[in-house]
Design an enzyme around this catalytic site. Structure first.
Site, mmCIF file in Angstrom:
data_model
loop_
_atom_site.group_PDB
_atom_site.id
_atom_site.type_symbol
_atom_site.label_atom_id
_atom_site.label_comp_id
_atom_site.label_asym_id
_atom_site.label_seq_id
_atom_site.Cartn_x
_atom_site.Cartn_y
_atom_site.Cartn_z
ATOM 1 N N LYS A 63 0.813 -1.224 0.000
ATOM 2 C CA LYS A 63 0.000 0.000 0.000
ATOM 3 C C LYS A 63 0.845 1.273 0.000
ATOM 4 C CE LYS A 63 -4.423 -1.743 1.507
ATOM 5 N NZ LYS A 63 -5.444 -1.842 2.538
ATOM 6 N N ARG A 89 -3.713 -9.789 4.989
ATOM 7 C CA ARG A 89 -4.214 -9.893 3.612
ATOM 8 C C ARG A 89 -3.079 -9.436 2.705
ATOM 9 N NH1 ARG A 89 -6.560 -6.524 -0.078
ATOM 10 N NH2 ARG A 89 -8.255 -7.369 -1.331
HETATM 11 N N1 HH2 Z 1 -7.594 -3.449 1.040
HETATM 12 C C1 HH2 Z 1 -7.981 -3.451 -0.242
HETATM 13 C C2 HH2 Z 1 -9.131 -4.156 -0.638
HETATM 14 N N2 HH2 Z 1 -9.866 -4.870 0.246
HETATM 15 N N3 HH2 Z 1 -10.189 -5.637 2.450
HETATM 16 C C3 HH2 Z 1 -9.815 -5.674 3.742
HETATM 17 N N4 HH2 Z 1 -10.514 -6.392 4.633
HETATM 18 N N5 HH2 Z 1 -8.716 -4.982 4.191
HETATM 19 C C4 HH2 Z 1 -7.950 -4.222 3.351
HETATM 20 O O1 HH2 Z 1 -6.974 -3.594 3.817
HETATM 21 C C5 HH2 Z 1 -8.314 -4.174 1.957
HETATM 22 C C6 HH2 Z 1 -9.475 -4.904 1.549
HETATM 23 C C7 HH2 Z 1 -7.166 -2.710 -1.260
HETATM 24 O O2 HH2 Z 1 -6.171 -3.523 -1.800
HETATM 25 P P1 HH2 Z 1 -6.303 -4.304 -3.201
HETATM 26 O O3 HH2 Z 1 -7.441 -5.256 -3.181
HETATM 27 O O4 HH2 Z 1 -4.979 -4.903 -3.537
HETATM 28 O O5 HH2 Z 1 -6.525 -3.121 -4.254
HETATM 29 P P2 HH2 Z 1 -7.772 -2.629 -5.107
HETATM 30 O O6 HH2 Z 1 -8.812 -2.125 -4.150
HETATM 31 O O7 HH2 Z 1 -7.178 -1.553 -5.988
HETATM 32 O O8 HH2 Z 1 -8.304 -3.794 -5.907
#
Ligand code: HH2
Length: 261
Positions: free
Chosen positions: A203, A242
């Site tokens: 992040k 995660r």
């Molecule tokens: N972060 C993201 C998405 N979902 N869910 C939980 N529970 N906690 C988190 O910190 C979290 C989440 C963002 O990361 P990512 O899925 O890699 O990115 P994007 O939202 O661009 O798909």
């Protein structure tokens, strides 16, 4: 410590966007995460990064449902990462056993679906919505306010018999200093008694710490920072992280489990 692998079936996620957009590639990546030691594979069809394009229900279902079903049929424990009740409903029908809702189950329909499916849930904290959350986030006491929100939601869901994870939502309506305070004080979330899930992998805060706020380290150069934060979280009692880099996270967690456990 448990590991949740991130599997974004999207063209535009901030880190793995486009990599698993094709269902076959997504299934292969999910199976690989499972082999590398992921306890859950978290399948998402809509990016929540600020400014991401909105995805309608039909398109989100098209992206994720076959992937969920194929992975579940092959013995992978699948989580569905969605804000849309209709997507969650079909994902649990196709074998997902965990609902990860970044809006913290603020939609009562989402709560009903989780109760009917008797699946595990993650309540995450977000200030605002993905479109606006980074514009001017403000808290008087970020650790206290996030904790109070999570405990109130978790109480309601666990009263319905669900296993509830709480997650401070790193990067969701928070500045760098808010994010750092939340991670420094993870023990206060752990002390609530609810298992804590943390998502820091690759992040922006890591980019800012390793580079500068104006010129952050690029996403592909954030692995050591992610692992350092995940190790710190584990030592402070976080029960699941995660992550995008499952193999590396599993290996770090295994070593710490031996020393600390
Ligand atoms: N972060 C993201 C998405 N979902 N869910 C939980 N529970 N906690 C988190 O910190 C979290 C989440 C963002 O990361 P990512 O899925 O890699 O990115 P994007 O939202 O661009 O798909």
């Amino acid at each position: 410590m448990k590991i949740m692998g991130v599997l974004n079936v999207t063209p535009d996620s901030f880190s793995d966007g486009g990599l698993h957009y094709d269902a076959q590639k997504a299934i292969e990546a999910g199976l690989r995460m499972h082999e590398e030691g992921a306890d859950w594979v978290d399948v998402g069809g809509e990016s929540t990064r600020p400014g991401a394009a909105h995805v309608d229900e039909a398109e989100e279902k098209r992206r994720v449902l076959d992937v969920v079903e194929q992975l579940a049929q092959r013995g992978v424990s699948v989580s569905i990462d969605t804000r849309k009740p209709a997507v969650a409903r079909e994902a649990v029908a196709r074998g997902a056993r965990f609902i990860n809702d970044v809006t913290g189950f603020s939609n009562p329909e989402m709560v009903e679906i989780a109760i009917e499916a008797k699946c595990e849930v993650c309540v995450m904290h977000m200030q605002g919505t993905p479109d606006t959350m980074q514009q001017n986030p403000h808290y008087d006491d970020v650790v206290g306010e996030v904790g109070a929100f999570l405990v109130a939601r978790a109480k309601a869901l666990s009263a319905a018999g669900l296993k509830v994870w709480i997650d401070p939502g790193i990067g969701f309506g928070k500045t760098l200093s808010h994010n750092i305070s939340l991670i420094r004080h993870l023990d206060r979330l752990v002390a609530t008694g609810y298992p804590v899930l943390l998502g820091v992998s690759r992040k922006a805060l890591i980019g800012k710490i390793l580079g500068t706020v104006e010129n952050p380290a690029p996403v592909e150069d954030r692995i050591e920072g992610s692992l350092a934060m995940e190790a710190f979280a584990q030592l402070h009692g976080v029960a699941m992280v995660r992550v995008h880099d499952v193999r590396a996270a599993r290996r770090v967690a295994t070593v710490i489990d031996v020393l600390h456990g």
